[in-house]
Design a protein around this motif. Structure first.
Motif, PDB file in Angstrom:
ATOM      1  N   SER A 183     -11.544  -7.903 -15.367  1.00  0.00           N
ATOM      2  CA  SER A 183     -12.638  -8.052 -14.404  1.00  0.00           C
ATOM      3  C   SER A 183     -12.154  -7.799 -12.985  1.00  0.00           C
ATOM      4  CB  SER A 183     -13.255  -9.450 -14.509  1.00  0.00           C
ATOM      5  OG  SER A 183     -12.293 -10.446 -14.217  1.00  0.00           O
ATOM      6  N   LEU A 184     -10.936  -8.240 -12.685  1.00  0.00           N
ATOM      7  CA  LEU A 184     -10.357  -8.034 -11.363  1.00  0.00           C
ATOM      8  C   LEU A 184      -9.820  -6.615 -11.193  1.00  0.00           C
ATOM      9  CD1 LEU A 184      -8.527 -11.448 -11.034  1.00  0.00           C
ATOM     10  CD2 LEU A 184     -10.238 -10.612  -9.429  1.00  0.00           C
ATOM     11  N   ALA A 185      -8.982  -6.181 -12.131  1.00  0.00           N
ATOM     12  CA  ALA A 185      -8.303  -4.888 -11.987  1.00  0.00           C
ATOM     13  C   ALA A 185      -9.250  -3.706 -12.091  1.00  0.00           C
ATOM     14  CB  ALA A 185      -7.202  -4.765 -13.042  1.00  0.00           C
ATOM     15  N   THR A 186     -10.292  -3.827 -12.912  1.00  0.00           N
ATOM     16  CA  THR A 186     -11.179  -2.699 -13.166  1.00  0.00           C
ATOM     17  C   THR A 186     -12.400  -2.676 -12.261  1.00  0.00           C
ATOM     18  OG1 THR A 186     -10.491  -2.577 -15.476  1.00  0.00           O
ATOM     19  CG2 THR A 186     -12.595  -1.560 -14.932  1.00  0.00           C
ATOM     20  N   TYR A 187     -12.933  -3.828 -11.933  1.00  0.00           N
ATOM     21  CA  TYR A 187     -14.215  -3.874 -11.229  1.00  0.00           C
ATOM     22  C   TYR A 187     -14.125  -4.463  -9.816  1.00  0.00           C
ATOM     23  CZ  TYR A 187     -15.772  -3.070 -16.014  1.00  0.00           C
ATOM     24  OH  TYR A 187     -15.921  -2.542 -17.271  1.00  0.00           O
ATOM     25  N   ILE A 188     -13.561  -5.656  -9.680  1.00  0.00           N
ATOM     26  CA  ILE A 188     -13.628  -6.359  -8.398  1.00  0.00           C
ATOM     27  C   ILE A 188     -12.686  -5.758  -7.358  1.00  0.00           C
ATOM     28  CG2 ILE A 188     -13.293  -8.586  -7.264  1.00  0.00           C
ATOM     29  CD1 ILE A 188     -14.118  -9.937  -9.896  1.00  0.00           C
ATOM     30  N   ILE A 189     -11.405  -5.639  -7.681  1.00  0.00           N
ATOM     31  CA  ILE A 189     -10.421  -5.150  -6.710  1.00  0.00           C
ATOM     32  C   ILE A 189     -10.729  -3.726  -6.237  1.00  0.00           C
ATOM     33  CG2 ILE A 189      -7.997  -4.494  -6.407  1.00  0.00           C
ATOM     34  CD1 ILE A 189      -7.220  -6.981  -7.964  1.00  0.00           C
ATOM     35  N   PRO A 190     -11.047  -2.768  -7.139  1.00  0.00           N
ATOM     36  CA  PRO A 190     -11.371  -1.425  -6.633  1.00  0.00           C
ATOM     37  C   PRO A 190     -12.539  -1.415  -5.659  1.00  0.00           C
ATOM     38  CG  PRO A 190     -10.962  -1.346  -8.986  1.00  0.00           C
ATOM     39  CD  PRO A 190     -11.003  -2.790  -8.608  1.00  0.00           C
ATOM     40  N   ALA A 191     -13.600  -2.194  -5.964  1.00  0.00           N
ATOM     41  CA  ALA A 191     -14.775  -2.223  -5.090  1.00  0.00           C
ATOM     42  C   ALA A 191     -14.453  -2.832  -3.733  1.00  0.00           C
ATOM     43  CB  ALA A 191     -15.898  -2.999  -5.780  1.00  0.00           C
ATOM     44  N   VAL A 192     -13.722  -3.948  -3.740  1.00  0.00           N
ATOM     45  CA  VAL A 192     -13.376  -4.627  -2.485  1.00  0.00           C
ATOM     46  C   VAL A 192     -12.379  -3.793  -1.680  1.00  0.00           C
ATOM     47  CG1 VAL A 192     -12.298  -6.681  -1.493  1.00  0.00           C
ATOM     48  CG2 VAL A 192     -13.875  -6.916  -3.416  1.00  0.00           C
ATOM     49  N   ALA A 193     -11.377  -3.229  -2.351  1.00  0.00           N
ATOM     50  CA  ALA A 193     -10.357  -2.433  -1.662  1.00  0.00           C
ATOM     51  C   ALA A 193     -10.976  -1.194  -1.015  1.00  0.00           C
ATOM     52  CB  ALA A 193      -9.263  -2.026  -2.643  1.00  0.00           C
ATOM     53  N   TYR A 194     -11.914  -0.560  -1.706  1.00  0.00           N
ATOM     54  CA  TYR A 194     -12.578   0.625  -1.167  1.00  0.00           C
ATOM     55  C   TYR A 194     -13.364   0.260   0.093  1.00  0.00           C
ATOM     56  CZ  TYR A 194     -15.141   5.092  -1.323  1.00  0.00           C
ATOM     57  OH  TYR A 194     -15.675   6.328  -1.035  1.00  0.00           O
ATOM     58  N   ASN A 195     -14.138  -0.830   0.024  1.00  0.00           N
ATOM     59  CA  ASN A 195     -14.912  -1.252   1.199  1.00  0.00           C
ATOM     60  C   ASN A 195     -14.007  -1.678   2.347  1.00  0.00           C
ATOM     61  OD1 ASN A 195     -17.270  -0.714  -0.110  1.00  0.00           O
ATOM     62  ND2 ASN A 195     -17.944  -2.834  -0.308  1.00  0.00           N
ATOM     63  N   LYS A 196     -12.879  -2.274   1.995  1.00  0.00           N
ATOM     64  CA  LYS A 196     -11.948  -2.722   3.026  1.00  0.00           C
ATOM     65  C   LYS A 196     -11.282  -1.532   3.712  1.00  0.00           C
ATOM     66  CE  LYS A 196      -8.008  -5.889   3.690  1.00  0.00           C
ATOM     67  NZ  LYS A 196      -7.127  -4.949   4.396  1.00  0.00           N
ATOM     68  N   HIS A 197     -10.939  -0.508   2.930  1.00  0.00           N
ATOM     69  CA  HIS A 197     -10.275   0.657   3.514  1.00  0.00           C
ATOM     70  C   HIS A 197     -11.250   1.491   4.348  1.00  0.00           C
ATOM     71  CE1 HIS A 197      -7.284   3.792   3.937  1.00  0.00           C
ATOM     72  NE2 HIS A 197      -8.197   4.683   3.561  1.00  0.00           N
ATOM     73  N   TYR A 198     -12.411   1.783   3.775  1.00  0.00           N
ATOM     74  CA  TYR A 198     -13.423   2.562   4.518  1.00  0.00           C
ATOM     75  C   TYR A 198     -14.363   1.596   5.224  1.00  0.00           C
ATOM     76  CZ  TYR A 198     -11.675   6.382   1.622  1.00  0.00           C
ATOM     77  OH  TYR A 198     -10.858   7.301   1.009  1.00  0.00           O
ATOM     78  N   ASN A 199     -13.823   0.900   6.214  1.00  0.00           N
ATOM     79  CA  ASN A 199     -14.578  -0.168   6.862  1.00  0.00           C
ATOM     80  C   ASN A 199     -15.418   0.308   8.042  1.00  0.00           C
ATOM     81  OD1 ASN A 199     -12.434   0.418   8.472  1.00  0.00           O
ATOM     82  ND2 ASN A 199     -11.585  -1.646   8.530  1.00  0.00           N
ATOM     83  N   THR A 200     -15.372   1.596   8.355  1.00  0.00           N
ATOM     84  CA  THR A 200     -16.237   2.151   9.401  1.00  0.00           C
ATOM     85  C   THR A 200     -16.888   3.423   8.883  1.00  0.00           C
ATOM     86  OG1 THR A 200     -14.512   3.541  10.391  1.00  0.00           O
ATOM     87  CG2 THR A 200     -14.691   1.267  11.202  1.00  0.00           C
ATOM     88  N   ARG A 201     -18.021   3.761   9.460  1.00  0.00           N
ATOM     89  CA  ARG A 201     -18.726   4.956   9.009  1.00  0.00           C
ATOM     90  C   ARG A 201     -17.895   6.220   9.278  1.00  0.00           C
ATOM     91  NH1 ARG A 201     -24.020   5.542   7.722  1.00  0.00           N
ATOM     92  NH2 ARG A 201     -24.510   3.489   8.604  1.00  0.00           N
ATOM     93  N   ASP A 202     -17.198   6.259  10.419  1.00  0.00           N
ATOM     94  CA  ASP A 202     -16.383   7.425  10.755  1.00  0.00           C
ATOM     95  C   ASP A 202     -15.259   7.623   9.734  1.00  0.00           C
ATOM     96  OD1 ASP A 202     -17.914   7.971  12.952  1.00  0.00           O
ATOM     97  OD2 ASP A 202     -16.577   6.950  14.376  1.00  0.00           O
ATOM     98  N   LYS A 203     -14.615   6.534   9.357  1.00  0.00           N
ATOM     99  CA  LYS A 203     -13.540   6.618   8.373  1.00  0.00           C
ATOM    100  C   LYS A 203     -14.086   7.060   7.019  1.00  0.00           C
ATOM    101  CE  LYS A 203      -9.302   4.138   7.225  1.00  0.00           C
ATOM    102  NZ  LYS A 203      -8.557   2.863   7.346  1.00  0.00           N
TER     103      LYS A 203
END
Length: 450
Positions: free
Chosen positions: A368-388
Protein backbone atom coordinates in the motif's frame (compact mmCIF):
# COMPACT_ATOMS: atom_id res chain seq x y z
CA UNK A 1 23.34 11.71 -25.40
CA UNK A 2 19.87 10.76 -24.13
CA UNK A 3 19.20 10.85 -20.40
CA UNK A 4 16.94 7.88 -21.01
CA UNK A 5 19.82 5.65 -21.87
CA UNK A 6 18.89 5.23 -25.53
CA UNK A 7 20.09 6.73 -28.78
CA UNK A 8 19.27 10.22 -29.92
CA UNK A 9 15.80 10.75 -31.25
CA UNK A 10 15.62 10.15 -34.96
CA UNK A 11 18.95 8.36 -35.26
CA UNK A 12 18.42 4.97 -36.95
CA UNK A 13 20.08 1.73 -35.90
CA UNK A 14 23.39 1.10 -37.54
CA UNK A 15 22.20 -2.11 -39.19
CA UNK A 16 19.55 -4.80 -39.14
CA UNK A 17 22.05 -7.04 -37.44
CA UNK A 18 22.34 -4.65 -34.50
CA UNK A 19 18.54 -4.63 -34.07
CA UNK A 20 18.49 -8.43 -34.16
CA UNK A 21 21.33 -8.66 -31.65
CA UNK A 22 19.70 -6.08 -29.40
CA UNK A 23 16.45 -8.06 -29.32
CA UNK A 24 18.24 -11.17 -28.12
CA UNK A 25 20.47 -9.34 -25.65
CA UNK A 26 17.45 -8.17 -23.62
CA UNK A 27 16.43 -4.76 -22.36
CA UNK A 28 13.74 -4.11 -24.98
CA UNK A 29 10.17 -2.90 -24.55
CA UNK A 30 9.10 -6.47 -25.23
CA UNK A 31 11.25 -7.67 -22.31
CA UNK A 32 9.60 -5.11 -20.04
CA UNK A 33 6.11 -6.33 -21.01
CA UNK A 34 7.16 -9.95 -20.46
CA UNK A 35 8.66 -9.29 -17.04
CA UNK A 36 5.70 -7.28 -15.76
CA UNK A 37 3.13 -9.73 -17.12
CA UNK A 38 5.03 -12.65 -15.58
CA UNK A 39 5.56 -10.95 -12.24
CA UNK A 40 2.27 -9.10 -11.95
CA UNK A 41 0.06 -12.11 -11.35
CA UNK A 42 1.70 -15.20 -9.91
CA UNK A 43 0.63 -17.29 -6.93
CA UNK A 44 -1.97 -14.63 -6.10
CA UNK A 45 -4.08 -16.04 -8.95
CA UNK A 46 -4.81 -18.95 -6.62
CA UNK A 47 -6.44 -16.59 -4.10
CA UNK A 48 -9.01 -15.14 -6.52
CA UNK A 49 -11.95 -17.49 -5.68
CA UNK A 50 -11.29 -16.72 -1.99
CA UNK A 51 -11.24 -12.96 -2.70
CA UNK A 52 -14.45 -13.06 -4.76
CA UNK A 53 -16.21 -15.23 -2.16
CA UNK A 54 -15.45 -12.69 0.57
CA UNK A 55 -16.26 -9.63 -1.53
CA UNK A 56 -19.09 -10.75 -3.79
CA UNK A 57 -19.24 -10.53 -7.57
CA UNK A 58 -19.87 -6.79 -8.00
CA UNK A 59 -17.47 -5.36 -5.43
CA UNK A 60 -14.67 -7.76 -6.36
CA UNK A 61 -14.88 -6.86 -10.07
CA UNK A 62 -15.13 -3.10 -9.44
CA UNK A 63 -12.32 -3.01 -6.87
CA UNK A 64 -10.01 -5.20 -8.96
CA UNK A 65 -10.35 -2.79 -11.88
CA UNK A 66 -9.97 0.31 -9.68
CA UNK A 67 -6.92 -1.06 -7.86
CA UNK A 68 -5.23 -2.04 -11.14
CA UNK A 69 -5.98 1.39 -12.68
CA UNK A 70 -4.52 3.08 -9.59
CA UNK A 71 -1.46 0.86 -10.03
CA UNK A 72 -1.06 1.95 -13.67
CA UNK A 73 -1.36 5.58 -12.61
CA UNK A 74 1.27 5.36 -9.85
CA UNK A 75 3.61 3.33 -12.07
CA UNK A 76 3.59 6.28 -14.45
CA UNK A 77 4.41 8.58 -11.53
CA UNK A 78 7.39 6.44 -10.53
CA UNK A 79 8.76 6.26 -14.06
CA UNK A 80 8.31 10.03 -14.37
CA UNK A 81 10.37 10.55 -11.22
CA UNK A 82 13.01 8.11 -12.50
CA UNK A 83 13.31 9.99 -15.80
CA UNK A 84 13.44 13.32 -13.94
CA UNK A 85 16.14 11.94 -11.64
CA UNK A 86 18.20 10.77 -14.61
CA UNK A 87 17.85 14.14 -16.32
CA UNK A 88 18.83 16.15 -13.24
CA UNK A 89 21.64 13.76 -12.38
CA UNK A 90 23.06 14.02 -15.90
CA UNK A 91 23.03 17.82 -16.06
CA UNK A 92 24.31 18.26 -12.50
CA UNK A 93 27.15 15.83 -13.24
CA UNK A 94 27.91 17.55 -16.55
CA UNK A 95 28.03 20.94 -14.85
CA UNK A 96 30.31 19.56 -12.14
CA UNK A 97 32.62 18.14 -14.76
CA UNK A 98 32.82 21.48 -16.58
CA UNK A 99 33.15 23.75 -13.54
CA UNK A 100 35.30 21.62 -11.27
CA UNK A 101 36.94 19.40 -13.85
CA UNK A 102 35.50 16.42 -11.96
CA UNK A 103 34.32 13.10 -13.43
CA UNK A 104 30.63 13.21 -14.29
CA UNK A 105 30.01 10.03 -12.33
CA UNK A 106 30.59 11.70 -8.96
CA UNK A 107 27.24 13.49 -8.90
CA UNK A 108 25.20 10.57 -7.65
CA UNK A 109 23.45 11.95 -4.58
CA UNK A 110 20.30 13.54 -5.99
CA UNK A 111 16.95 12.43 -4.57
CA UNK A 112 13.62 13.60 -5.96
CA UNK A 113 11.81 13.01 -2.69
CA UNK A 114 14.41 14.33 -0.23
CA UNK A 115 16.71 12.36 2.11
CA UNK A 116 14.08 11.51 4.76
CA UNK A 117 11.49 10.34 2.26
CA UNK A 118 14.23 8.56 0.34
CA UNK A 119 15.38 6.57 3.38
CA UNK A 120 11.80 5.75 4.39
CA UNK A 121 10.97 4.68 0.83
CA UNK A 122 14.00 2.38 0.67
CA UNK A 123 12.95 0.73 3.94
CA UNK A 124 9.37 0.18 2.71
CA UNK A 125 10.50 -1.14 -0.66
CA UNK A 126 12.91 -3.59 0.98
CA UNK A 127 10.08 -4.71 3.27
CA UNK A 128 7.74 -5.14 0.29
CA UNK A 129 10.24 -7.08 -1.80
CA UNK A 130 11.13 -9.30 1.13
CA UNK A 131 7.47 -10.06 1.81
CA UNK A 132 6.77 -10.77 -1.86
CA UNK A 133 9.72 -13.17 -1.98
CA UNK A 134 8.67 -14.96 1.22
CA UNK A 135 5.16 -15.40 -0.22
CA UNK A 136 6.63 -17.25 -3.22
CA UNK A 137 8.40 -19.78 -0.96
CA UNK A 138 5.23 -20.37 1.08
CA UNK A 139 3.10 -20.78 -2.02
CA UNK A 140 5.52 -23.16 -3.72
CA UNK A 141 5.76 -25.51 -0.73
CA UNK A 142 1.97 -25.39 -0.28
CA UNK A 143 1.44 -26.35 -3.92
CA UNK A 144 4.14 -29.02 -3.99
CA UNK A 145 2.43 -30.73 -1.06
CA UNK A 146 -0.50 -31.48 -3.38
CA UNK A 147 1.72 -33.78 -5.46
CA UNK A 148 1.61 -36.31 -2.60
CA UNK A 149 5.32 -37.01 -2.35
CA UNK A 150 5.07 -37.91 1.33
CA UNK A 151 7.19 -34.90 2.31
CA UNK A 152 5.99 -32.42 4.94
CA UNK A 153 5.67 -28.72 4.09
CA UNK A 154 8.58 -27.64 6.30
CA UNK A 155 11.01 -29.89 4.42
CA UNK A 156 9.45 -28.84 1.12
CA UNK A 157 10.07 -25.21 2.07
CA UNK A 158 13.75 -26.00 2.68
CA UNK A 159 14.00 -27.69 -0.71
CA UNK A 160 12.29 -24.71 -2.36
CA UNK A 161 14.69 -22.38 -0.54
CA UNK A 162 17.66 -24.26 -1.96
CA UNK A 163 16.23 -24.03 -5.49
CA UNK A 164 15.31 -20.32 -5.41
CA UNK A 165 18.72 -19.49 -3.93
CA UNK A 166 20.18 -20.21 -7.36
CA UNK A 167 18.76 -16.83 -8.45
CA UNK A 168 21.60 -15.32 -6.40
CA UNK A 169 23.88 -16.05 -9.36
CA UNK A 170 21.80 -14.15 -11.95
CA UNK A 171 23.54 -10.79 -12.58
CA UNK A 172 20.69 -8.61 -13.98
CA UNK A 173 17.21 -8.81 -15.50
CA UNK A 174 18.62 -8.75 -19.00
CA UNK A 175 19.28 -12.49 -18.57
CA UNK A 176 15.71 -13.26 -17.50
CA UNK A 177 13.73 -13.48 -20.76
CA UNK A 178 13.46 -17.30 -20.99
CA UNK A 179 12.24 -17.47 -17.39
CA UNK A 180 9.53 -14.85 -17.95
CA UNK A 181 8.16 -16.88 -20.87
CA UNK A 182 7.86 -19.85 -18.51
CA UNK A 183 6.02 -17.67 -16.00
CA UNK A 184 3.50 -16.53 -18.59
CA UNK A 185 2.81 -20.09 -19.73
CA UNK A 186 2.19 -21.16 -16.13
CA UNK A 187 -0.23 -18.38 -15.20
CA UNK A 188 -2.11 -18.55 -18.51
CA UNK A 189 -2.59 -22.30 -18.21
CA UNK A 190 -3.59 -22.12 -14.54
CA UNK A 191 -5.99 -19.20 -14.99
CA UNK A 192 -7.83 -20.87 -17.84
CA UNK A 193 -7.68 -24.35 -16.29
CA UNK A 194 -9.56 -23.08 -13.23
CA UNK A 195 -11.95 -20.97 -15.32
CA UNK A 196 -12.87 -23.70 -17.81
CA UNK A 197 -13.12 -26.41 -15.15
CA UNK A 198 -15.40 -24.24 -13.01
CA UNK A 199 -17.69 -23.39 -15.92
CA UNK A 200 -17.84 -26.94 -17.32
CA UNK A 201 -18.48 -28.66 -13.99
CA UNK A 202 -20.90 -25.98 -12.81
CA UNK A 203 -21.89 -25.05 -9.24
CA UNK A 204 -21.33 -27.55 -6.45
CA UNK A 205 -24.42 -29.00 -4.72
CA UNK A 206 -26.25 -26.53 -2.45
CA UNK A 207 -23.98 -23.68 -3.49
CA UNK A 208 -24.72 -20.31 -1.93
CA UNK A 209 -23.36 -16.83 -2.58
CA UNK A 210 -23.21 -14.86 0.66
CA UNK A 211 -20.32 -12.49 -0.12
CA UNK A 212 -19.40 -9.97 1.14
CA UNK A 213 -18.85 -11.86 4.39
CA UNK A 214 -17.38 -10.23 7.52
CA UNK A 215 -15.70 -6.81 7.58
CA UNK A 216 -12.45 -8.47 8.65
CA UNK A 217 -12.51 -10.96 5.76
CA UNK A 218 -13.48 -8.24 3.28
CA UNK A 219 -10.52 -6.00 4.11
CA UNK A 220 -8.14 -8.96 4.39
CA UNK A 221 -9.08 -9.79 0.80
CA UNK A 222 -8.83 -6.13 -0.24
CA UNK A 223 -5.25 -6.12 1.05
CA UNK A 224 -4.57 -9.30 -0.93
CA UNK A 225 -5.87 -7.46 -4.01
CA UNK A 226 -3.45 -4.59 -3.35
CA UNK A 227 -0.69 -7.20 -3.11
CA UNK A 228 -1.79 -8.63 -6.47
CA UNK A 229 -1.06 -5.37 -8.29
CA UNK A 230 1.78 -4.24 -6.07
CA UNK A 231 4.93 -5.02 -8.00
CA UNK A 232 6.12 -1.39 -8.21
CA UNK A 233 8.72 -2.07 -5.51
CA UNK A 234 10.65 -4.09 -8.08
CA UNK A 235 9.83 -1.82 -11.00
CA UNK A 236 12.58 0.76 -10.73
CA UNK A 237 15.43 -1.74 -10.76
CA UNK A 238 13.85 -3.51 -13.74
CA UNK A 239 13.21 -0.24 -15.58
CA UNK A 240 16.76 0.91 -14.92
CA UNK A 241 18.27 -1.93 -16.97
CA UNK A 242 15.91 -1.44 -19.90
CA UNK A 243 16.97 0.34 -23.08
CA UNK A 244 14.14 2.86 -22.66
CA UNK A 245 13.26 3.28 -18.96
CA UNK A 246 10.79 6.08 -19.78
CA UNK A 247 8.55 3.56 -21.57
CA UNK A 248 8.35 1.11 -18.68
CA UNK A 249 4.96 2.43 -17.48
CA UNK A 250 3.53 1.76 -20.95
CA UNK A 251 4.83 -1.81 -20.77
CA UNK A 252 3.16 -2.10 -17.37
CA UNK A 253 -0.16 -1.02 -18.89
CA UNK A 254 0.06 -3.71 -21.58
CA UNK A 255 0.83 -6.31 -18.91
CA UNK A 256 -2.32 -5.33 -17.00
CA UNK A 257 -4.44 -6.05 -20.08
CA UNK A 258 -3.02 -9.57 -20.06
CA UNK A 259 -3.67 -9.85 -16.32
CA UNK A 260 -7.36 -9.04 -16.83
CA UNK A 261 -7.71 -12.08 -19.10
CA UNK A 262 -6.63 -14.51 -16.38
CA UNK A 263 -7.97 -12.82 -13.24
CA UNK A 264 -11.52 -11.64 -13.93
CA UNK A 265 -12.72 -14.86 -15.65
CA UNK A 266 -10.97 -16.96 -13.00
CA UNK A 267 -12.38 -15.09 -10.00
CA UNK A 268 -15.91 -14.97 -11.42
CA UNK A 269 -15.95 -18.63 -12.50
CA UNK A 270 -14.37 -19.85 -9.26
CA UNK A 271 -16.95 -18.07 -7.11
CA UNK A 272 -19.74 -19.25 -9.44
CA UNK A 273 -18.68 -22.88 -8.92
CA UNK A 274 -17.76 -22.98 -5.24
CA UNK A 275 -19.71 -20.06 -3.77
CA UNK A 276 -19.20 -19.54 -0.05
CA UNK A 277 -17.09 -22.70 0.21
CA UNK A 278 -14.24 -20.71 -1.34
CA UNK A 279 -14.46 -18.07 1.42
CA UNK A 280 -12.31 -20.13 3.79
CA UNK A 281 -9.88 -21.72 1.29
CA UNK A 282 -7.10 -19.33 0.31
CA UNK A 283 -5.39 -21.73 -2.11
CA UNK A 284 -7.81 -22.55 -4.93
CA UNK A 285 -5.92 -25.74 -5.86
CA UNK A 286 -7.34 -27.35 -2.72
CA UNK A 287 -10.90 -26.77 -4.03
CA UNK A 288 -10.42 -28.67 -7.30
CA UNK A 289 -10.43 -32.44 -7.72
CA UNK A 290 -7.11 -34.19 -8.20
CA UNK A 291 -6.82 -34.67 -11.94
CA UNK A 292 -3.91 -34.74 -14.36
CA UNK A 293 -4.84 -31.22 -15.48
CA UNK A 294 -4.66 -29.91 -11.94
CA UNK A 295 -1.33 -31.61 -11.30
CA UNK A 296 0.10 -30.07 -14.48
CA UNK A 297 -1.09 -26.70 -13.23
CA UNK A 298 0.52 -27.29 -9.83
CA UNK A 299 3.89 -28.10 -11.42
CA UNK A 300 3.71 -25.08 -13.74
CA UNK A 301 2.81 -22.73 -10.91
CA UNK A 302 5.68 -24.03 -8.79
CA UNK A 303 8.05 -23.24 -11.65
CA UNK A 304 6.44 -19.82 -12.03
CA UNK A 305 6.87 -19.05 -8.34
CA UNK A 306 10.58 -19.80 -8.59
CA UNK A 307 10.74 -17.33 -11.49
CA UNK A 308 8.70 -14.78 -9.52
CA UNK A 309 11.03 -15.16 -6.55
CA UNK A 310 13.90 -14.04 -8.75
CA UNK A 311 11.89 -11.10 -10.10
CA UNK A 312 11.20 -9.86 -6.58
CA UNK A 313 14.43 -10.85 -4.88
CA UNK A 314 16.63 -9.46 -7.66
CA UNK A 315 15.86 -5.78 -6.93
CA UNK A 316 16.15 -6.54 -3.21
CA UNK A 317 19.65 -7.91 -3.79
CA UNK A 318 20.66 -4.83 -5.78
CA UNK A 319 19.23 -2.40 -3.22
CA UNK A 320 20.92 -4.18 -0.34
CA UNK A 321 24.24 -4.14 -2.17
CA UNK A 322 23.91 -0.39 -2.73
CA UNK A 323 23.02 0.21 0.94
CA UNK A 324 26.03 -1.87 2.04
CA UNK A 325 28.17 -0.17 -0.65
CA UNK A 326 29.29 -3.47 -2.15
CA UNK A 327 27.56 -3.00 -5.53
CA UNK A 328 30.97 -2.53 -7.18
CA UNK A 329 32.77 -5.18 -5.14
CA UNK A 330 33.69 -8.72 -6.17
CA UNK A 331 30.85 -10.81 -7.62
CA UNK A 332 31.32 -13.63 -5.07
CA UNK A 333 30.96 -11.19 -2.16
CA UNK A 334 27.62 -10.09 -3.56
CA UNK A 335 26.52 -13.72 -3.98
CA UNK A 336 27.45 -14.41 -0.35
CA UNK A 337 25.32 -11.49 0.89
CA UNK A 338 22.45 -12.60 -1.35
CA UNK A 339 22.52 -16.06 0.20
CA UNK A 340 22.23 -14.53 3.67
CA UNK A 341 19.14 -12.62 2.51
CA UNK A 342 17.57 -15.80 1.07
CA UNK A 343 18.31 -17.60 4.34
CA UNK A 344 16.43 -14.95 6.34
CA UNK A 345 13.44 -15.12 3.98
CA UNK A 346 13.38 -18.92 4.18
CA UNK A 347 13.40 -18.74 7.99
CA UNK A 348 10.34 -16.45 7.94
CA UNK A 349 8.54 -18.68 5.41
CA UNK A 350 9.03 -21.76 7.59
CA UNK A 351 7.98 -19.96 10.78
CA UNK A 352 4.85 -18.35 9.27
CA UNK A 353 3.63 -20.65 6.47
CA UNK A 354 0.29 -18.86 6.02
CA UNK A 355 -0.77 -18.93 2.38
CA UNK A 356 -3.00 -16.03 1.34
CA UNK A 357 -2.96 -14.06 4.56
CA UNK A 358 0.76 -13.43 4.07
CA UNK A 359 -0.19 -11.73 0.80
CA UNK A 360 -2.71 -9.60 2.70
CA UNK A 361 -0.23 -8.63 5.39
CA UNK A 362 2.39 -7.58 2.83
CA UNK A 363 -0.27 -5.82 0.78
CA UNK A 364 -1.52 -3.78 3.75
CA UNK A 365 1.74 -2.74 5.39
CA UNK A 366 4.21 -2.46 2.52
CA UNK A 367 2.54 -2.68 -0.90
CA UNK A 368 0.00 0.00 0.00
CA UNK A 369 2.89 2.34 0.78
CA UNK A 370 5.42 1.33 -1.88
CA UNK A 371 2.94 1.03 -4.75
CA UNK A 372 0.28 3.64 -4.09
CA UNK A 373 0.93 6.12 -1.27
CA UNK A 374 4.65 6.96 -1.57
CA UNK A 375 4.66 7.43 -5.39
CA UNK A 376 1.64 9.77 -5.21
CA UNK A 377 3.02 11.83 -2.31
CA UNK A 378 6.58 11.92 -3.70
CA UNK A 379 5.34 13.10 -7.10
CA UNK A 380 3.28 15.91 -5.56
CA UNK A 381 6.16 16.85 -3.30
CA UNK A 382 8.66 17.02 -6.17
CA UNK A 383 6.39 18.88 -8.61
CA UNK A 384 5.23 21.33 -5.98
CA UNK A 385 4.84 24.30 -8.34
CA UNK A 386 3.07 24.68 -11.65
CA UNK A 387 6.28 25.86 -13.36
CA UNK A 388 8.18 22.79 -12.19
CA UNK A 389 5.29 20.57 -13.29
CA UNK A 390 5.18 22.17 -16.74
CA UNK A 391 8.92 21.66 -17.28
CA UNK A 392 8.97 17.97 -16.28
CA UNK A 393 10.78 15.46 -18.47
CA UNK A 394 7.79 13.11 -18.91
CA UNK A 395 4.10 13.92 -19.32
CA UNK A 396 1.69 13.23 -16.48
CA UNK A 397 -0.61 10.21 -16.77
CA UNK A 398 -3.19 10.75 -19.55
CA UNK A 399 -1.60 14.21 -20.08
CA UNK A 400 -3.54 15.46 -17.05
CA UNK A 401 -2.97 19.07 -16.01
CA UNK A 402 -1.34 20.26 -12.79
CA UNK A 403 -4.41 20.45 -10.53
CA UNK A 404 -6.00 17.26 -11.86
CA UNK A 405 -2.78 15.27 -11.33
CA UNK A 406 -2.26 16.56 -7.79
CA UNK A 407 -5.92 15.95 -6.86
CA UNK A 408 -5.88 12.37 -8.15
CA UNK A 409 -2.56 11.71 -6.40
CA UNK A 410 -3.80 12.96 -3.04
CA UNK A 411 -7.05 11.00 -3.49
CA UNK A 412 -5.20 7.74 -4.19
CA UNK A 413 -2.87 8.31 -1.22
CA UNK A 414 -5.74 9.10 1.16
CA UNK A 415 -8.04 6.25 0.06
CA UNK A 416 -5.31 3.61 0.15
CA UNK A 417 -4.12 4.91 3.53
CA UNK A 418 -7.60 4.57 5.03
CA UNK A 419 -8.84 1.38 3.39
CA UNK A 420 -5.55 -0.36 2.60
CA UNK A 421 -3.07 0.53 5.33
CA UNK A 422 -5.47 1.15 8.22
CA UNK A 423 -8.49 -1.11 7.60
CA UNK A 424 -6.54 -3.67 5.60
CA UNK A 425 -3.72 -3.65 8.12
CA UNK A 426 -6.13 -4.23 10.99
CA UNK A 427 -7.94 -7.07 9.22
CA UNK A 428 -4.76 -8.78 7.99
CA UNK A 429 -3.01 -8.54 11.37
CA UNK A 430 -6.01 -10.02 13.20
CA UNK A 431 -6.29 -12.82 10.63
CA UNK A 432 -2.56 -13.53 10.92
CA UNK A 433 -2.80 -13.75 14.72
CA UNK A 434 -5.77 -16.11 14.44
CA UNK A 435 -3.88 -18.38 12.07
CA UNK A 436 -0.77 -18.28 14.27
CA UNK A 437 -2.87 -19.32 17.28
CA UNK A 438 -4.31 -22.21 15.28
CA UNK A 439 -0.89 -23.88 14.95
CA UNK A 440 -1.10 -26.72 17.42
CA UNK A 441 2.63 -27.44 17.58
CA UNK A 442 3.91 -23.83 17.56
CA UNK A 443 5.98 -21.91 15.06
CA UNK A 444 8.14 -23.77 12.53
CA UNK A 445 5.38 -26.40 12.36
CA UNK A 446 6.35 -29.54 10.50
CA UNK A 447 3.15 -29.40 8.48
CA UNK A 448 0.57 -26.59 8.66
CA UNK A 449 -2.99 -27.37 7.45
CA UNK A 450 -1.96 -30.77 6.12
Amino acid sequence: MSVDGGTKKGSPPSSNKSVFSSWFSGGTFFDAVLMEASQQIGQSILTLPWIFANMGFSLAIILLILVSCAGMWTQNLLISLLVEYRKEKYFIAKRAALVNNMPAAVADNDDNAGPIWGTFSIFIVILALGGLSVAQIISTSSNLYLLNWGIDKRLLSCIVGAVVSLTCFIPTYREYRAFTFLGLIATTYTGWYMTITSLVEGPIPNVDYTGPTTLQSFFTCFSAMLFMFGTHAAGMEKADVMNKPSRYDVAYGWSILYVYTITLPNGIAGYYRFGSEAATQQNAFYLFDETVFRQISVVLMCLHEVVAFGLFAGPLFVMTEKVLKIDHKHYLLKVFVRYIIVGIMLLIAIALPFFGVMNSLVGAFSTSLATYIIPAVAYNKHYNTRDKFDSKAKNAPLNANYMTTKTINWSIAALIFIFGLCMGGWASAVTMVEQAESIGNGFFAKCYKC
